[in-house]
Design an enzyme around this catalytic site. Structure first.
Site, PDB file in Angstrom:
ATOM      1  N   THR A 207       0.869  -1.104  -0.004  1.00  8.93           N
ATOM      2  CA  THR A 207      -0.043   0.036   0.163  1.00  8.93           C
ATOM      3  C   THR A 207       0.904   1.045  -0.190  1.00  8.93           C
ATOM      4  O   THR A 207       0.579   2.191  -0.870  1.00  8.93           O
ATOM      5  CB  THR A 207      -0.797  -0.332   1.350  1.00  8.93           C
ATOM      6  OG1 THR A 207      -1.938  -1.201   1.118  1.00  8.93           O
ATOM      7  CG2 THR A 207      -1.687   1.248   1.553  1.00  8.93           C
TER       8      THR A 207
ATOM      9  N   ASN B  55       5.311  -0.642   3.824  1.00  7.03           N
ATOM     10  CA  ASN B  55       4.446   0.167   4.828  1.00  7.03           C
ATOM     11  C   ASN B  55       4.854   0.087   6.249  1.00  7.03           C
ATOM     12  O   ASN B  55       4.910   1.365   6.851  1.00  7.03           O
ATOM     13  CB  ASN B  55       3.034  -0.910   5.284  1.00  7.03           C
ATOM     14  CG  ASN B  55       2.121  -1.101   4.056  1.00  7.03           C
ATOM     15  OD1 ASN B  55       2.295  -0.277   3.310  1.00  7.03           O
ATOM     16  ND2 ASN B  55       1.515  -2.172   3.956  1.00  7.03           N
TER      17      ASN B  55
ATOM     18  N   LYS C  90      -6.891   5.092   5.587  1.00  8.41           N
ATOM     19  CA  LYS C  90      -5.691   4.849   6.186  1.00  8.41           C
ATOM     20  C   LYS C  90      -4.582   6.140   6.149  1.00  8.41           C
ATOM     21  O   LYS C  90      -4.904   6.899   5.111  1.00  8.41           O
ATOM     22  CB  LYS C  90      -4.898   3.698   4.977  1.00  8.41           C
ATOM     23  CG  LYS C  90      -5.628   2.483   5.179  1.00  8.41           C
ATOM     24  CD  LYS C  90      -4.841   1.674   4.348  1.00  8.41           C
ATOM     25  CE  LYS C  90      -5.454   0.237   4.119  1.00  8.41           C
ATOM     26  NZ  LYS C  90      -4.655  -0.682   3.110  1.00  8.41           N
ATOM     27  N   ASP C  91      -3.943   6.150   6.923  1.00 10.28           N
ATOM     28  CA  ASP C  91      -3.188   7.455   7.048  1.00 10.28           C
ATOM     29  C   ASP C  91      -2.201   7.789   5.665  1.00 10.28           C
ATOM     30  O   ASP C  91      -2.205   8.472   5.157  1.00 10.28           O
ATOM     31  CB  ASP C  91      -2.268   7.420   8.163  1.00 10.28           C
ATOM     32  CG  ASP C  91      -1.414   6.224   8.656  1.00 10.28           C
ATOM     33  OD1 ASP C  91      -0.939   5.664   7.842  1.00 10.28           O
ATOM     34  OD2 ASP C  91      -1.591   5.926   9.711  1.00 10.28           O
ATOM     35  N   ARG C  92      -1.691   6.144   5.281  1.00  6.03           N
ATOM     36  CA  ARG C  92      -0.577   6.269   4.415  1.00  6.03           C
ATOM     37  C   ARG C  92      -1.403   6.784   3.044  1.00  6.03           C
ATOM     38  O   ARG C  92      -1.048   7.287   2.129  1.00  6.03           O
ATOM     39  CB  ARG C  92      -0.074   5.011   4.259  1.00  6.03           C
ATOM     40  CG  ARG C  92      -1.014   4.096   4.390  1.00  6.03           C
ATOM     41  CD  ARG C  92       0.061   2.709   4.233  1.00  6.03           C
ATOM     42  NE  ARG C  92      -0.565   1.289   4.523  1.00  6.03           N
ATOM     43  CZ  ARG C  92      -0.915   0.766   5.658  1.00  6.03           C
ATOM     44  NH1 ARG C  92      -0.827   1.214   6.805  1.00  6.03           N
ATOM     45  NH2 ARG C  92      -1.624  -0.540   5.527  1.00  6.03           N
TER      46      ARG C  92
END
Length: 555
Positions: A89, A110, A171-173
């Protein structure tokens, strides 16, 4: 926008891009000015974990204006691929709007280990920044500190500071990396179902964010059921529910959102919303609030709205992309996107915006499913493999834990130990590579020396491995797994390989004023998106970009 208004739900794949003149060729300068009349708003959509094979498998079941807007009235690439090996991701989200592989972005996974200390590093971790109004835990993602290159949005804002760049995700990313260094990221908070930014971006939220959160929009899904879109016989192409190898063995539709005995929504409920269509619905609803609150697409300075929908990745990890749950989730996304697109047509003007849809990676079929098809597949006990490698190294070089651990898709050697013992680092790396390749399920492995020198150029997955490896961040032995093999985990399925099921993703584009409809079978890379979007927006490609302009025909 009233945050409690009914949200149009829609899911989509965006793939293809532009040109108001002749089709760009491989030799076209990506920094050349774009076509006259730049879009007022670029909507960049990511469906986390959506393999291209799913898009076409259920094409006949799509809504008329979700994914079909791209497939019937937009441009789409049938052969869009990632070219790096460790397809996860964060690596994908860092690549899409920078045009740079992990070898340049520094986002190799990640998470990874600090080469000097062996301590865990999270891709968007930054202890100097905290979530606004929320507890920040160790390794939470709060800023793009680790991203080593600029994005299209960074270039756009440097050219015209009036341009607004927003990144949104469960998701933060998924929010932080596409937003780049100078955009603003908002992340879903699984403790209370709201959205928050971090102190890297601002001291406090603007009024429109507070208004949205005050309405507690996630609470309306408490004890609601995720029900299948279609009749039972419509799912004959996917695997029935309640497979013994599912992450949650008794999982089936309809599925209630929330724990039956709970009287009110709590962290377990808010977190569970991410694994299904309702987390994606909230992302898109918040995105519409951002369009209104930030007045996106309202002037002659182009804006970028990036929305990464995380639900499909969670569903596929838990149940696999071949499951009925994944099949139905894709159809739920389709309906959500249809509503979202129609709302943008009204709010921004249908001739004022362009949408691009892709995915950060695909997904492997679950090993148990592959075995039913007579395919060699399996799960690797990563801890046992590492123990055997260390035992082999100790036998040759003396007592000690020579490999500190896995770091993304590499082995991180204990350099202080190697120096203390007076052993040659390259010799330890070479022996570690040899021992690793004796382990079942591993396909290739290359040492730091080989990756730096290019001495194994042409070897299987060497180039893909090199693109996933960064000399300042990665370990000493970069590896890939065999097709249909994965590390053992609580997931039913995963991704992270150079195999086609992980690299082949949708790439779709819609914008009648700039994009001519049609299928394009030329093989392209996801790195091509960034320079193409920069061209469309009339700014130079990001400095680290490795892509070229996508081959598009004039409208």
């Amino acid at each position: 926008m009233q945050p409690t208004r009914r949200i149009a739900l829609v899911a989509a794949l965006a793939a293809a891009l532009l040109s108001a003149c002749a089709s760009p060729t491989a030799g076209t300068d990506p920094s050349a000015a774009g076509p006259a009349g730049k879009p007022k708003l670029l909507v960049f959509l990511v469906v986390d974990g959506l393999p291209q094979r799913q898009v076409l498998a259920y094409r006949d079941q799509l809504q008329p204006d979700g994914f079909a807007r791209f497939l019937e009235r937009g441009a789409w690439f049938s052969q869009a691929h990632y070219s790096h090996a460790f397809t996860v991701t964060a690596a994908g989200h860092a690549l899409m709007l920078t045009g740079a592989s992990p070898e340049r972005t520094g986002i190799i996974g990640n998470e990874w280990r600090d080469p000097a200390t062996g301590r865990e590093v999270y891709n968007t971790g930054d202890t100097s920044a905290t979530y606004i109004g929320h507890k920040t835990r160790a390794l939470d993602g709060t800023s793009p500190k680790n991203l080593k290159v600029e994005t299209v949005g960074d270039v756009l804002r440097r050219a015209d500071p009036r341009s607004v760049v927003i990144g949104i995700s469960g998701k933060d990313r998924g929010a932080i990396l596409p937003a780049g260094k100078t955009g603003t990221a908002y992340m879903y908070m699984s403790d209370d179902g709201t959205f928050a930014s971090s102190t890297y971006y601002m001291k406090q939220h603007p009024a429109w964010v507070n208004e949205f959160n005050a309405a507690k929009p996630a609470d309306r899904f408490f004890k609601q059921f995720w029900r299948p879109m279609l009749a039972e016989d419509a799912y004959a192409r996917s695997i029935p529910d309640e497979q013994p190898w599912f992450a949650t063995r008794d999982a089936r539709l309809p599925m209630m959102m929330g724990v039956p005995q709970d009287d009110a929504p709590g962290p377990a409920f808010y977190s569970a919303l991410l694994r299904g269509p309702y987390g994606d619905a909230l992302d898109l609803e918040f995105a519409l609030a951002a369009v209104e609150g930030e007045k996106l697409g309202r002037d002659d300075a182009p804006d970028i709205l990036s929305v990464s929908l995380s639900g499909h990745d969670y569903v596929n990890h838990a149940f696999s992309a071949e499951s009925r749950l994944s099949h139905d989730h894709f159809l739920q996304l389709d309906r959500l996107l249809q509503g979202f697109f129609r709302d943008l047509d009204t709010r921004v003007g249908k001739d004022n915006w362009v949408a691009v849809l892709t995915a950060d990676h695909g997904f492997m079929p679950a090993p148990e499913y592959s075995k039913t098809k007579g395919i060699d597949a399996g799960k690797i006990n990563s801890a046992q493999a590492l123990a055997r490698i260390n035992a082999g190294l100790a036998q040759k070089f003396g007592e000690g834990k020579w490999v500190m651990g896995y770091s993304a898709a590499s082995l991180l050697l204990d350099k202080p130990l190697i120096a203390q013992k007076g052993v040659d680092l390259d010799a330890v790396a070479e022996e570690a590579r040899r021992l690793l390749l004796l382990e079942p399920g591993f396909e290739t492995a290359y040492t730091r020396k080989e990756l730096l020198s290019g001495s194994r150029a042409g070897a299987r997955y060497f180039e893909a491995s090199r693109k996933s490896w960064h000399p300042d961040v990665s370990g000493e032995v970069q590896f890939t797994l065999k097709a249909n093999y994965m590390f053992n985990s609580s997931s039913a399925s995963t991704h992270g390989s150079p195999h086609e099921y992980d690299t082949h993703v949708p790439l779709l584009v819609y914008g009648p004023k700039w994009v001519r409809p049609g299928r394009i079978d030329t093989k392209v890379e996801v790195t091509d998106i960034a320079p193409t979007l920069a061209h469309l927006l009339g700014v130079p490609a990001p400095a680290g970009s490795q892509g070229k302009l996508l081959p598009l025909t004039a409208p």
